[in-house]
Design a protein around this motif. Structure first.
Motif, short mmCIF file in Angstrom:
data_model
loop_
_atom_site.label_atom_id
_atom_site.label_comp_id
_atom_site.label_asym_id
_atom_site.label_seq_id
_atom_site.Cartn_x
_atom_site.Cartn_y
_atom_site.Cartn_z
N ALA A 401 -13.61 -14.75 -39.09
CA ALA A 401 -13.92 -14.36 -40.47
C ALA A 401 -15.04 -13.34 -40.57
CB ALA A 401 -14.28 -15.60 -41.29
N CYS A 402 -15.86 -13.21 -39.53
CA CYS A 402 -16.99 -12.29 -39.56
C CYS A 402 -16.75 -11.11 -38.63
CB CYS A 402 -18.28 -12.99 -39.15
SG CYS A 402 -18.76 -14.35 -40.23
N SER A 403 -17.27 -9.96 -38.99
CA SER A 403 -17.14 -8.78 -38.15
C SER A 403 -17.72 -9.07 -36.77
CB SER A 403 -17.87 -7.60 -38.78
OG SER A 403 -17.76 -6.46 -37.98
N GLY A 404 -16.99 -8.68 -35.75
CA GLY A 404 -17.40 -8.96 -34.37
C GLY A 404 -16.87 -10.27 -33.85
N GLN A 426 -16.00 -3.07 -28.20
CA GLN A 426 -16.48 -2.25 -29.30
C GLN A 426 -15.90 -2.81 -30.58
OE1 GLN A 426 -18.47 0.18 -29.89
NE2 GLN A 426 -18.90 1.30 -28.01
N HIS A 427 -16.66 -2.77 -31.66
CA HIS A 427 -16.08 -3.16 -32.93
C HIS A 427 -16.60 -2.26 -34.04
CE1 HIS A 427 -19.83 -5.53 -33.68
NE2 HIS A 427 -19.52 -5.35 -34.95
N ALA A 428 -15.75 -2.07 -35.03
CA ALA A 428 -16.08 -1.23 -36.18
C ALA A 428 -15.79 -2.00 -37.45
CB ALA A 428 -15.27 0.07 -36.15
N GLU A 429 -16.63 -1.83 -38.46
CA GLU A 429 -16.43 -2.50 -39.75
C GLU A 429 -16.54 -1.47 -40.86
OE1 GLU A 429 -20.04 -4.90 -40.88
OE2 GLU A 429 -20.35 -4.79 -38.70
N GLY A 459 -16.51 -7.72 -42.30
CA GLY A 459 -15.35 -8.51 -41.91
C GLY A 459 -14.69 -9.20 -43.08
N CYS A 460 -13.91 -10.24 -42.79
CA CYS A 460 -13.14 -10.93 -43.83
C CYS A 460 -14.03 -11.56 -44.89
CB CYS A 460 -12.28 -12.01 -43.19
SG CYS A 460 -11.12 -11.38 -41.96
N VAL A 461 -15.25 -11.94 -44.53
CA VAL A 461 -16.15 -12.56 -45.52
C VAL A 461 -16.52 -11.58 -46.62
CG1 VAL A 461 -17.12 -14.27 -43.93
CG2 VAL A 461 -18.16 -11.99 -44.08
N ALA A 462 -16.24 -10.29 -46.40
CA ALA A 462 -16.52 -9.27 -47.42
C ALA A 462 -15.23 -8.77 -48.07
CB ALA A 462 -17.28 -8.10 -46.81
N GLY A 463 -14.14 -9.49 -47.88
CA GLY A 463 -12.88 -9.09 -48.49
C GLY A 463 -12.95 -9.09 -50.00
N VAL A 464 -12.08 -8.32 -50.63
CA VAL A 464 -12.17 -8.13 -52.08
C VAL A 464 -11.75 -9.37 -52.87
CG1 VAL A 464 -11.86 -5.66 -51.95
CG2 VAL A 464 -9.85 -7.13 -52.18
N GLY A 465 -11.13 -10.34 -52.20
CA GLY A 465 -10.71 -11.55 -52.88
C GLY A 465 -11.70 -12.69 -52.76
#
Length: 504
Positions: A401-404, A426-429, A459-465
């Motif tokens: 759910a979180c970036s990375g 490597q990860h990108a958000e 990541g998903c915790v910052a999704g628009v929903g």
């Protein structure tokens, strides 16, 4: 629970009203017509200069919540036109998913420099001296920028010692990492659907609530009322969304009260994915057979690769996303089940419509839409009964759910099952950063890497929903990961992954 903004309050009111109609109404068209008057019940406007504009906007929101497209501004189309097609117990929405509500758009200036009241008409006139086009002059004792000459270089703003020059950008366009938003002939925001990946960041950024996605809550509720075996597959980002006291057991109880037959944890599907991608990385990337491997769980990231970097599309992991893996595993044991993915992401609605996915995922709703359903039924998850929950997911899957978290879960699996393997991560958000990392990969700068892309910053915790701020959601997920009884999935889950991947 404190709301994030007036815009989210308005969205919730519409979702709640539509859900209430779905659950209770015997006159759907008539009750839908009434919703704009429930949103703006008085003769004094609350949000706009006119009650008529407020009701016009609410009417368009009702259509979007029903899965319908907006009405044309230059033709007489009834608010409930086409609603007969939506009163079904199956997934429905008219593409495109994201739309700009013309009557709600405030025609924000896009990339323009203006002199504010902070200008002191100083002696140095650094703004005038810095402008390469002579666009800045003194008018009525204050600096003035001639927009016809301005080339948007920003030198005047940088030169001003009082920071008296403001740079106005359209918030939705600034939030769009794929540059899919421009202005139409009337100055309103316009979404280029050829570029859009449905991440929804524009929707979150618009302070006027002029951008919205389409919902399936009405159709979902019809399936529940029909008596279908509707089950919920809940994303790990749900933790904390409905209050600190809303434990997994209470969330389950609240969902059952809505009419769901059972509740499953999507993190189990993430566990299936991370162990499969660990094998993939070790066998294909670490050996040099493939240059790198892209994660696939974020649909906005995956669509970005396919649309703007098509020559790299083959490097997107072919392993099942957590949503699909969970849905397929549910249908192995419950072939008549209708699976509803409940998560933070608007783009999952598009993923669920793909040919290879649509038979496994029957509906997709966001936490925001679920909140509307709870409100319609008068359910407070924090006050629900605490039910026992059969915990099967590990910390690895929940961390998605979180970036990375995706790359981290895969790395932990590799360290556990293939000790000594060198791992490059490597990860990108955010889509702008995703494009940068894809450019580096295309140039051969990231060979040997596992590359995670997340369309939403955080990541998903910052999704628009989502309902709560991303920083709070991240803390809640991290606590859930730490509390998990097992950190990585057992090795035998690879057999399940292989079984699910060959299903039609």
């Amino acid at each position: 629970m404190k709301s994030q903004s007036v815009v989210t309050d308005l969205r919730k009111k519409v979702f709640s009203a539509v859900a209430r109609v779905a659950y209770e109404s015997e006159n759907v068209a008539g009750d839908l017509e009434e919703i704009p008057f429930l949103i703006t019940p008085d003769e004094i406007p609350k949000y706009r200069e006119s009650i008529y504009r407020e009701r016009q906007i609410a009417s368009e929101r009702v259509r979007l919540a029903m899965g319908l497209s907006l009405r044309p501004a230059n033709k007489p189309v009834h608010i409930t036109s086409g609603v007969d097609r939506t009163t079904i117990a199956d997934k429905y929405y008219e593409p495109p998913l994201m739309q700009v509500i013309p009557s709600a758009c405030d025609k924000c200036p896009d990339n323009e420099y203006y002199v504010s009241d902070q200008c002191r008409n100083c002696v140095s006139h650094a703004c005038i001296k810095s402008c390469p086009k002579g666009a800045v002059s003194i008018v009525n004792g204050k600096a003035f920028i001639d927009q016809s000459k301005c080339i948007k270089c920003g030198r005047c703003k940088s030169a001003c010692p009082y920071d008296a020059i403001a740079h106005h950008v359209r918030p939705c366009a600034a939030a769009c990492g794929v540059k899919a938003i421009s202005s139409d002939e009337y100055g309103r925001a316009h979404i280029d659907n050829e570029k859009c990946v449905a991440c929804g960041q524009c929707m979150s950024a618009c302070p006027f609530g002029a951008i919205a996605d389409k919902s399936q809550i009405f159709q979902l509720i019809q399936a529940i009322k029909k008596g279908d075996e509707v089950v919920a597959a809940v994303a790990p980002a749900i933790v904390g969304q409905f209050g600190a006291k809303a434990t997994p057991g209470k969330i389950k109880s609240a969902l059952l009260a809505l009419g769901f037959k059972d509740v499953y944890e999507v993190a189990v599907g993430a566990d299936v994915g991370c162990i499969s991608e660990a094998h993939h990385y070790v066998n294909e990337v670490a050996t040099g057979k493939l240059p790198f491997l892209f994660t696939s769980c974020c649909p906005a990231w995956a669509v970005l690769v396919k649309k703007q970097f098509p020559d790299l599309a083959g490097e997107v992991s072919q392993e099942l996303t957590p949503m699909v893996a969970t849905a397929r595993s549910i249908k192995v044991n419950r072939p008549n089940a209708r699976v509803v993915f409940i998560g933070p992401c608007a783009a999952k609605k598009l993923e669920a419509s793909r040919r290879t996915v649509r038979s496994h995922v029957d509906f997709v709703i966001t936490f925001e839409e679920l909140a509307g359903m709870f409100d319609a039924k008068g359910i407070n998850p924090e006050e629900a009964e605490e039910l026992p929950v059969n915990i099967k997911a590990t910390g690895a899957g929940r961390g998605y759910a979180c970036s990375g978290g995706v790359a981290g879960a895969i790395e932990n699996c590799i360290n556990e099952y293939f000790p000594g393997t060198e791992i490059k991560i490597q990860h990108a958000e955010g889509l702008a950063d995703c494009k940068k990392i894809l450019t580096l990969a295309k140039a051969g700068k990231l060979n040997g890497y596992m590359i995670e892309g997340m369309g939403c910053p955080g990541g998903c915790v910052a999704g628009v929903g989502t309902i709560i701020p991303p920083e709070r959601a991240k803390v809640a997920v991290e606590q859930l990961v730490k509390a998990s009884g097992q950190s990585v999935p057992p090795r035998e889950m690879q057999d399940l992954a292989e079984k699910l991947s060959v299903m039609d």
